[in-house]
Design a protein around this motif. Structure first.
Motif, PDB file in Angstrom:
ATOM      1  N   UNK A   3     128.420  13.217  54.872  1.00 53.79           N
ATOM      2  CA  UNK A   3     129.670  13.040  54.130  1.00 53.79           C
ATOM      3  C   UNK A   3     129.408  12.334  52.802  1.00 53.79           C
ATOM      4  N   UNK A   4     128.564  11.294  52.842  1.00 54.39           N
ATOM      5  CA  UNK A   4     128.222  10.563  51.618  1.00 54.39           C
ATOM      6  C   UNK A   4     127.492  11.454  50.631  1.00 54.39           C
ATOM      7  N   UNK A   5     126.510  12.216  51.112  1.00 49.95           N
ATOM      8  CA  UNK A   5     125.728  13.084  50.237  1.00 49.95           C
ATOM      9  C   UNK A   5     126.589  14.192  49.635  1.00 49.95           C
ATOM     10  N   UNK A   6     127.516  14.716  50.423  1.00 56.24           N
ATOM     11  CA  UNK A   6     128.407  15.751  49.905  1.00 56.24           C
ATOM     12  C   UNK A   6     129.241  15.207  48.749  1.00 56.24           C
ATOM     13  N   UNK A   7     129.730  13.975  48.903  1.00 52.89           N
ATOM     14  CA  UNK A   7     130.513  13.374  47.833  1.00 52.89           C
ATOM     15  C   UNK A   7     129.695  13.120  46.591  1.00 52.89           C
ATOM     16  N   UNK A   8     128.435  12.713  46.759  1.00 56.05           N
ATOM     17  CA  UNK A   8     127.577  12.414  45.610  1.00 56.05           C
ATOM     18  C   UNK A   8     127.166  13.662  44.849  1.00 56.05           C
ATOM     19  N   UNK A   9     127.077  14.792  45.546  1.00 54.98           N
ATOM     20  CA  UNK A   9     126.576  16.027  44.912  1.00 54.98           C
ATOM     21  C   UNK A   9     127.686  17.022  44.579  1.00 54.98           C
ATOM     22  N   UNK A  10     128.915  16.761  44.992  1.00 58.88           N
ATOM     23  CA  UNK A  10     129.998  17.698  44.741  1.00 58.88           C
ATOM     24  C   UNK A  10     129.888  18.960  45.563  1.00 58.88           C
ATOM     25  N   UNK A  11     129.272  18.863  46.743  1.00 60.04           N
ATOM     26  CA  UNK A  11     129.101  20.024  47.611  1.00 60.04           C
ATOM     27  C   UNK A  11     129.946  19.873  48.874  1.00 60.04           C
ATOM     28  N   UNK A  12     130.213  20.996  49.524  1.00 60.53           N
ATOM     29  CA  UNK A  12     130.947  20.993  50.784  1.00 60.53           C
ATOM     30  C   UNK A  12     129.967  21.333  51.904  1.00 60.53           C
ATOM     31  N   UNK A  13     129.954  20.495  52.937  1.00 61.70           N
ATOM     32  CA  UNK A  13     128.931  20.623  53.987  1.00 61.70           C
ATOM     33  C   UNK A  13     129.566  20.460  55.359  1.00 61.70           C
ATOM     34  N   UNK A  14     129.141  21.302  56.275  1.00 67.67           N
ATOM     35  CA  UNK A  14     129.452  21.118  57.695  1.00 67.67           C
ATOM     36  C   UNK A  14     128.139  20.901  58.428  1.00 67.67           C
TER      37      UNK A  14
END
Length: 589
Positions: free
Chosen positions: A292-303
């Protein structure tokens, strides 16, 4: 907080303390011009950064990132005064951010012995101007102080103008809050060697009741106690066997009591073994919040898909695999998963998928981290490898593990230094494991980690062949039948077959296969084993109820059959050998 969350936090506290201690020691022996020293420091800082961020300790991650950036500026053989100051400040901040009271509070949910009153102290530590010139390091004394309890240290730096700056002069001081069960005498004893080279002021605050925080020393002490308990249980078990043998023939009621005592002893030994192991699930605890943190930092959506497991494995393997998974997740987000707009252009879902899978086959653990991103960019990898003068004929899937190789456009908190996968390779090698990667352009990557386990607990089917005990994993067994109930047939050049439920299965006589004897018992039992879609029938003399066993890896130097992959002890204190079903299949084929 769930039990696994508490254990994960405890493991983090222990591992981060050890890693931070190693980092501090390596800084004291700084070799700025040595590439090997810089690479080692980069790996340690990168690992600590990933661990800190996974527990939402972003300030600690920032400190690590700044230290990594500082490393890259080292070109001379000795450190300059301003670099020494920067390093000291950052290490002090990192020490405070990692070893916070919050970490200790979060671990107090585990049942731990209470102690008498804890006292809080305010400490002013001001090293003299010539502190460094006498070979002293203030961080050493701060570390010693932190081991007394819960500590927060606030550094203060006051330096003159650059023209008045003196090389080797100490311009640092610390305001410290310490909560401990130790008295003032114990606190002052830490500074006995430097009382004449520092100003030390210690003042008590309000007394509080509390619990002993978890430390690495406490965990080692608990392990030693458990090992001692296991040894005593083994002694009791052997005494019970000697008593049973000395009594000879006993009435049925007495024999039943002895059997119950044996079973109870076996269960107690198994319980101790469980306490010496850790759930593999702990290695996954940090990953959802990190994704969740990495998705926010990179502007990506991840499951992120993480398996659920009840596997128990050695704690050092749990810790190392946790670090490996953090780095592989960071790599998948930074280099694999595309941003939503790019995925849309490639007719993909805007949300990237990262899946972690696991299998435990005998004493071999396999973890897979798979993403549906862009795959390896071989052109960029070879361009980066060329800059490092790496061999041109090396596969891209091998080059990505080289230290310093990165395809990132810029350095940030997640990637760009070429450290992550180098660290993964080293960690896997530390476990005597292997890592492989496969990639398909625009479809994604899969990293597969194979690690041999020295011990674990699994449910096994105990069988007897020629009065000796063997084990099959319960998950390898399809069914069991009396041998005489089914038709058998010998086919020239192919061996014996038996018809089970209208299907002819190859038949393996374990007596002959293990070179025990040539005669099959008249009351032999068929055990139908599976390996994928294949089936094999083997003959044994007796069966027991499936039971949990603590399995240890078979030493390759022992004079055992190649089919034996693990060892265990039965309730009667007898050895039991775990058989490799896959090897039986391959030999029968």
């Amino acid at each position: 907080m769930a039990t696994n969350d508490v254990l994960a936090r405890q493991l983090f506290d222990e591992e981060s303390r050890d890693l931070l201690t190693q980092i501090e020691q390596d800084w004291q022996q700084a070799k700025p011009a040595d590439p090997a020293w810089r690479a080692q420091m980069q790996r340690q800082l990168h690992q600590l950064k990933g661990m800190a961020v996974s527990f939402q300790l972003s300030e600690a991650g920032d400190c690590c990132h700044q230290l990594e950036s500082l490393l890259e500026t080292f070109t001379q053989t000795t450190l300059r005064p301003h670099q020494v100051v920067q390093i000291s400040q950052l290490l002090s901040q990192l020490h405070d951010r990692i070893l916070t009271p919050t970490a200790a509070v979060q671990t107090t949910e585990v049942n731990q012995p209470e102690i008498s009153a804890w006292q809080s102290w305010q400490i002013q530590f001001e090293p003299a101007a010539d502190f460094f010139r006498h070979g002293q390091d203030p961080l050493f004394y701060l570390k010693q102080l932190s081991e007394l309890g819960e500590m927060v240290a606030e550094p203060h730096f006051s330096a003159p103008d650059f023209a008045e700056f003196e090389v080797g002069r100490c311009y640092l001081q610390w305001h410290i809050q310490l909560r401990t069960a130790s008295d003032e005498t114990a606190i002052r004893a830490i500074f006995d060697w430097v009382t004449d080279r520092c100003h030390l002021q210690i003042r008590p605050m309000t007394a509080q009741m509390g619990q002993m925080p978890s430390t690495t020393a406490n965990r080692h002490q608990e392990k030693d106690q458990l090992l001692s308990l296991r040894r005593r249980q083994d002694q009791c078990h052997h005494l019970l066997l000697q008593l049973e043998n000395s009594l000879g023939s006993l009435p049925p009621a007495s024999m039943m009591l002895l059997s119950q005592l044996r079973q109870l002893g076996q269960q107690n030994r198994l319980d101790v073994q469980k306490l010496l192991l850790r759930p593999l699930q702990i290695a996954y605890q940090r990953l959802p919040s990190l994704s969740h943190t990495l998705a926010g930092q990179t502007g990506k959506q991840i499951t992120l898909t993480v398996p659920k497991t009840d596997f128990l494995i050695p704690p050092e393997v749990v810790e190392t695999l946790g670090d490996v998974l953090i780095q592989l997740l960071r790599n998948a987000v930074a280099h694999g998963i595309e941003k939503p707009r790019q995925r849309h252009q490639r007719n993909k879902s805007e949300t990237g998928q990262i899946k972690i899978r696991q299998t435990l086959d005998k004493l071999q653990l396999t973890l897979s981290v798979q993403d549906d991103g862009c795959g390896l960019n071989e052109t960029q990898i070879r361009a980066a490898a060329s800059e490092l003068n790496l061999p041109e004929n090396t596969a891209a899937s091998t080059l990505i593990f080289e230290a310093g190789l990165s395809t990132a456009d810029a350095v940030d908190l997640i990637s760009g230094r070429g450290v992550g996968l180098d660290l993964v390779r080293q960690k896997v090698a530390d476990l005597q494991g292997q890592i492989q990667v496969t990639s398909t352009p625009e479809q994604g990557c899969e990293f597969v980690v194979n690690v041999p386990l020295q011990r674990t607990i699994l449910t096994c089917q105990r069988v007897t062949v020629a009065s000796l005990n063997y084990l099959f994993l319960a998950t390898d067994i399809v069914a069991t039948y009396p041998l005489q109930a089914f038709e058998q047939r010998h086919i020239t050049g192919r061996g014996w077959y038996v018809q089970v439920e209208q299907t002819w299965l190859p038949l393996c006589d374990l007596r002959q296969r293990l070179q025990l004897s040539s005669e099959t018992s008249a009351d032999a039992i068929i055990v139908v084993l599976k390996a994928g879609k294949r089936r094999l029938a083997v003959t044994v003399d007796q069966l027991d109820t499936p039971t949990a066993f603590c399995l240890c890896r078979a030493d390759q130097h022992l004079p055992l059959s190649p089919a034996v992959v693990g060892l265990a002890t039965t309730a009667e204190g007898l050895p039991a050998l775990l058989l490799d079903v896959g090897l039986l299949f391959s030999e029968r084929s």
